[in-house]
Enzyme design. Structure first.
Site, PDB file in Angstrom:
ATOM      1  N   GLY A 139      27.836  36.919  37.941  1.00  0.00           N
ATOM      2  CA  GLY A 139      26.464  37.306  38.314  1.00  0.00           C
ATOM      3  C   GLY A 139      26.033  38.582  37.609  1.00  0.00           C
ATOM      4  O   GLY A 139      25.263  39.385  38.144  1.00  0.00           O
ATOM      5  N   GLY A 162      22.298  39.892  37.220  1.00  0.00           N
ATOM      6  CA  GLY A 162      21.502  40.180  38.403  1.00  0.00           C
ATOM      7  C   GLY A 162      21.175  41.658  38.552  1.00  0.00           C
ATOM      8  O   GLY A 162      21.478  42.481  37.684  1.00  0.00           O
ATOM      9  N   ASP A 197      27.355  34.837  33.662  1.00  0.00           N
ATOM     10  CA  ASP A 197      26.286  34.427  34.582  1.00  0.00           C
ATOM     11  C   ASP A 197      25.904  32.995  34.250  1.00  0.00           C
ATOM     12  O   ASP A 197      26.284  32.465  33.191  1.00  0.00           O
ATOM     13  CB  ASP A 197      25.061  35.358  34.440  1.00  0.00           C
ATOM     14  N   ARG A 216      22.726  32.264  33.967  1.00  0.00           N
ATOM     15  CA  ARG A 216      21.535  32.396  33.111  1.00  0.00           C
ATOM     16  C   ARG A 216      21.807  33.402  32.000  1.00  0.00           C
ATOM     17  O   ARG A 216      22.680  34.268  32.149  1.00  0.00           O
ATOM     18  CB  ARG A 216      20.336  32.845  33.941  1.00  0.00           C
ATOM     19  N   TYR A 267      22.543  33.155  54.617  1.00  0.00           N
ATOM     20  CA  TYR A 267      23.122  34.202  53.762  1.00  0.00           C
ATOM     21  C   TYR A 267      24.095  35.064  54.568  1.00  0.00           C
ATOM     22  O   TYR A 267      25.242  35.301  54.147  1.00  0.00           O
ATOM     23  CB  TYR A 267      21.982  35.046  53.196  1.00  0.00           C
ATOM     24  N   LYS A 294      28.152  35.654  54.258  1.00  0.00           N
ATOM     25  CA  LYS A 294      28.732  36.987  54.021  1.00  0.00           C
ATOM     26  C   LYS A 294      29.828  37.297  55.047  1.00  0.00           C
ATOM     27  O   LYS A 294      30.854  37.898  54.710  1.00  0.00           O
ATOM     28  CB  LYS A 294      27.640  38.057  54.029  1.00  0.00           C
TER      29      LYS A 294
HETATM   30  P1  NAD Z   1      20.965  38.940  42.137  1.00  0.00           P
HETATM   31  O1  NAD Z   1      20.333  37.777  42.811  1.00  0.00           O
HETATM   32  O2  NAD Z   1      20.101  39.947  41.491  1.00  0.00           O
HETATM   33  O3  NAD Z   1      22.022  38.441  41.059  1.00  0.00           O
HETATM   34  C1  NAD Z   1      22.905  37.391  41.330  1.00  0.00           C
HETATM   35  C2  NAD Z   1      23.254  36.722  40.021  1.00  0.00           C
HETATM   36  O4  NAD Z   1      24.085  35.604  40.321  1.00  0.00           O
HETATM   37  C3  NAD Z   1      22.029  36.189  39.261  1.00  0.00           C
HETATM   38  O5  NAD Z   1      21.984  36.730  37.969  1.00  0.00           O
HETATM   39  C4  NAD Z   1      22.244  34.675  39.239  1.00  0.00           C
HETATM   40  O6  NAD Z   1      21.829  34.074  38.026  1.00  0.00           O
HETATM   41  C5  NAD Z   1      23.746  34.566  39.426  1.00  0.00           C
HETATM   42  N1  NAD Z   1      24.165  33.273  39.992  1.00  0.00           N
HETATM   43  C6  NAD Z   1      23.567  32.528  40.931  1.00  0.00           C
HETATM   44  N2  NAD Z   1      24.258  31.391  41.126  1.00  0.00           N
HETATM   45  C7  NAD Z   1      25.339  31.439  40.301  1.00  0.00           C
HETATM   46  C8  NAD Z   1      26.404  30.567  40.046  1.00  0.00           C
HETATM   47  N3  NAD Z   1      26.532  29.386  40.664  1.00  0.00           N
HETATM   48  N4  NAD Z   1      27.333  30.956  39.134  1.00  0.00           N
HETATM   49  C9  NAD Z   1      27.216  32.126  38.485  1.00  0.00           C
HETATM   50  N5  NAD Z   1      26.207  32.986  38.661  1.00  0.00           N
HETATM   51  C10 NAD Z   1      25.276  32.641  39.569  1.00  0.00           C
HETATM   52  O7  NAD Z   1      21.939  39.623  43.201  1.00  0.00           O
HETATM   53  P2  NAD Z   1      22.391  41.147  43.294  1.00  0.00           P
HETATM   54  O8  NAD Z   1      21.352  41.852  44.054  1.00  0.00           O
HETATM   55  O9  NAD Z   1      22.799  41.663  41.971  1.00  0.00           O
HETATM   56  O10 NAD Z   1      23.639  40.993  44.262  1.00  0.00           O
HETATM   57  C11 NAD Z   1      24.980  41.045  43.828  1.00  0.00           C
HETATM   58  C12 NAD Z   1      25.870  40.939  45.056  1.00  0.00           C
HETATM   59  O11 NAD Z   1      25.589  42.035  45.935  1.00  0.00           O
HETATM   60  C13 NAD Z   1      25.664  39.675  45.891  1.00  0.00           C
HETATM   61  O12 NAD Z   1      26.892  39.288  46.456  1.00  0.00           O
HETATM   62  C14 NAD Z   1      24.751  40.124  47.003  1.00  0.00           C
HETATM   63  O13 NAD Z   1      24.896  39.346  48.153  1.00  0.00           O
HETATM   64  C15 NAD Z   1      25.244  41.536  47.223  1.00  0.00           C
HETATM   65  N6  NAD Z   1      24.242  42.394  47.834  1.00  0.00           N
HETATM   66  C16 NAD Z   1      23.128  42.765  47.148  1.00  0.00           C
HETATM   67  C17 NAD Z   1      22.183  43.588  47.751  1.00  0.00           C
HETATM   68  C18 NAD Z   1      20.940  44.028  47.045  1.00  0.00           C
HETATM   69  O14 NAD Z   1      20.053  44.621  47.689  1.00  0.00           O
HETATM   70  N7  NAD Z   1      20.814  43.810  45.747  1.00  0.00           N
HETATM   71  C19 NAD Z   1      22.384  43.996  49.084  1.00  0.00           C
HETATM   72  C20 NAD Z   1      23.500  43.558  49.764  1.00  0.00           C
HETATM   73  C21 NAD Z   1      24.445  42.774  49.119  1.00  0.00           C
HETATM   74  C1  AKB Z   2      18.782  40.795  50.787  1.00  0.00           C
HETATM   75  O1  AKB Z   2      17.728  41.326  51.208  1.00  0.00           O
HETATM   76  O2  AKB Z   2      19.069  39.601  50.927  1.00  0.00           O
HETATM   77  C2  AKB Z   2      19.780  41.698  50.124  1.00  0.00           C
HETATM   78  C3  AKB Z   2      20.769  42.180  51.126  1.00  0.00           C
HETATM   79  C4  AKB Z   2      20.442  43.312  51.981  1.00  0.00           C
HETATM   80  O3  AKB Z   2      21.827  41.619  51.247  1.00  0.00           O
HETATM   81  N1  AKB Z   2      19.088  42.758  49.471  1.00  0.00           N
END
Ligand code: NAD
Ligand code: AKB
Length: 323
Positions: free
Chosen positions: A14, A17, A40, A42, A149, A153
């Site tokens: 990922g 992302g 990734d 994409r 979701y 988690k």
């Molecule tokens: P994001 O959605 O920005 O990025 C996720 C990436 O995963 C994307 O680039 C997508 O193309 C890729 N993806 C989706 N399906 C896939 C697959 N089958 N195989 C490979 N890649 C795939 O997410 P993020 O915000 O960068 O989050 C990263 C991690 O942190 C996640 O586990 C998310 O749950 C966790 N998280 C994020 C936040 C936040 O606010 N950003 C908060 C809490 C937890």
């Molecule tokens: C979401 O809003 O889904 C994420 C998270 C807090 O896990 N940013």
């Protein structure tokens, strides 16, 4: 325990992302570009990810693809960021289950089979639900989330802890709050308004926020997010009582307080509020979290508060949008 070995070859899933696009570059700074393999589903939006080290397409639900990349690069550490976030997850629950559960299972199985040094698996404040105390959510809390979701988690935390106990695999993770950043837009979460508002303020001086003005959620600025991730991954395993489920606090504010802080810099900015389905998700999450375990076990302390985060975001994003 495997954690006495050093991390040398890192794979990031990922990586395109919101978090991956910045964490990958931080890891490349630390371990050398060629030693951090970005993957990734994409293609990268920015040249930086391809220019600074290897990039491979990888769907984490396809174990043989993962296995092939691990063998090709002799990977010993995985940062597993590929996931479907809360809002997209509510619109497509089967996809959230498939990516977040089956993808994680593949990562843990391959990591165990290849005797990896360490695996990072982020969790989220989405593990909490309406029955958890909201101000603050304790480290040890009732975990009954109401979103698909959140459910994935909680399962991810339990599964990670199972691999630590059962197989001695060094799996670590934090419950990230909503992450705010200027490089890559967030990917379908409930906390996305806290990023969108900056783009709208700079580009249109107006924003229609999809949660109520009085909605308070735990948030964190990206530099703190990256620092926390690297700190936990470098912490002495012997000091850790928790593994995959550390509460992590940055800052908490209401949508209205965020808009007011932005208005100090852009006086004619106007924010309106039209809550949609994401309000219900936000209402099921805590307002603040107690991160004393992270502070005690690996020395965590955030650096950004609301004024410093807003000033830095506006400066970085204005520069980026002007170029
Ligand atoms: P994001 O959605 O920005 O990025 C996720 C990436 O995963 C994307 O680039 C997508 O193309 C890729 N993806 C989706 N399906 C896939 C697959 N089958 N195989 C490979 N890649 C795939 O997410 P993020 O915000 O960068 O989050 C990263 C991690 O942190 C996640 O586990 C998310 O749950 C966790 N998280 C994020 C936040 C936040 O606010 N950003 C908060 C809490 C937890
Ligand atoms: C979401 O809003 O889904 C994420 C998270 C807090 O896990 N940013």
């Amino acid at each position: 325990m495997s954690n006495h070995r050093e991390m040398k070859r890192v794979l990031v899933t990922g990586a395109c992302g919101q978090i991956g696009s910045e964490l990958t570059l931080a890891l490349r700074e630390k371990y050398g570009g060629e030693n951090v393999i970005a993957t990734d589903l994409r293609p990268p939006q920015k040249p930086g990810l391809c220019d600074s080290g290897p990039f491979e397409f990888l769907d984490v639900t396809q174990r043989e693809q993962l296995e092939a990349i691990v063998r090709k690069y002799n990977v010993d550490t995985i940062y597993h960021l590929a996931a479907i976030l809360s809002a997209t997850g509510e619109q497509n629950p089967p996809l959230a289950w498939d990516v977040n559960i089956n993808g994680l299972y593949n990562v843990l199985e391959v990591a165990q089979e290849h005797q990896m040094v360490r695996v990072f698996v982020p969790s989220s404040i989405a593990v909490f639900g309406p029955e958890t105390p909201r101000d603050p959510a304790p480290q040890e809390a009732v975990l009954r989330p109401t979103t698909m979701y959140g459910l994935t988690k909680v399962t991810g935390e339990l599964l990670g802890n199972y691999y630590v106990r059962r197989f001695g695999l060094d799996v670590r993770g934090v419950r990230y709050p909503g992450i705010i950043s200027s490089e890559t837009l967030p990917g379908g979460g409930t906390t996305d308004y806290a990023v969108e508002i900056f783009y709208a303020a700079i580009q249109h001086k107006r924003y229609t926020c999809f949660v109520r003005e009085d909605t308070v959620l735990p948030m964190m600025y990206m530099p703190d997010c990256i620092r926390a991730t690297l700190m936990l991954m470098e912490a002495d395993f012997a000091r850790l009582k928790h593994h995959t489920d550390f509460n992590l606090a940055g800052l908490s504010f209401s949508a209205g307080e965020l808009a007011a802080e932005i208005k100090k810099h852009i006086p004619d900015f106007v924010c309106e509020y039209q809550p949609d389905f994401r309000q219900q998700i936000a209402d099921s999450w805590p307002r603040t979290v107690d991160d004393s375990a992270a502070r005690e076990e690996w020395g965590w302390s955030p650096q950004y508060d609301l004024p410093t985060m807003v000033a830095d975001m506006l400066e970085k994003l204005s520069r980026k949008l002007a170029s």
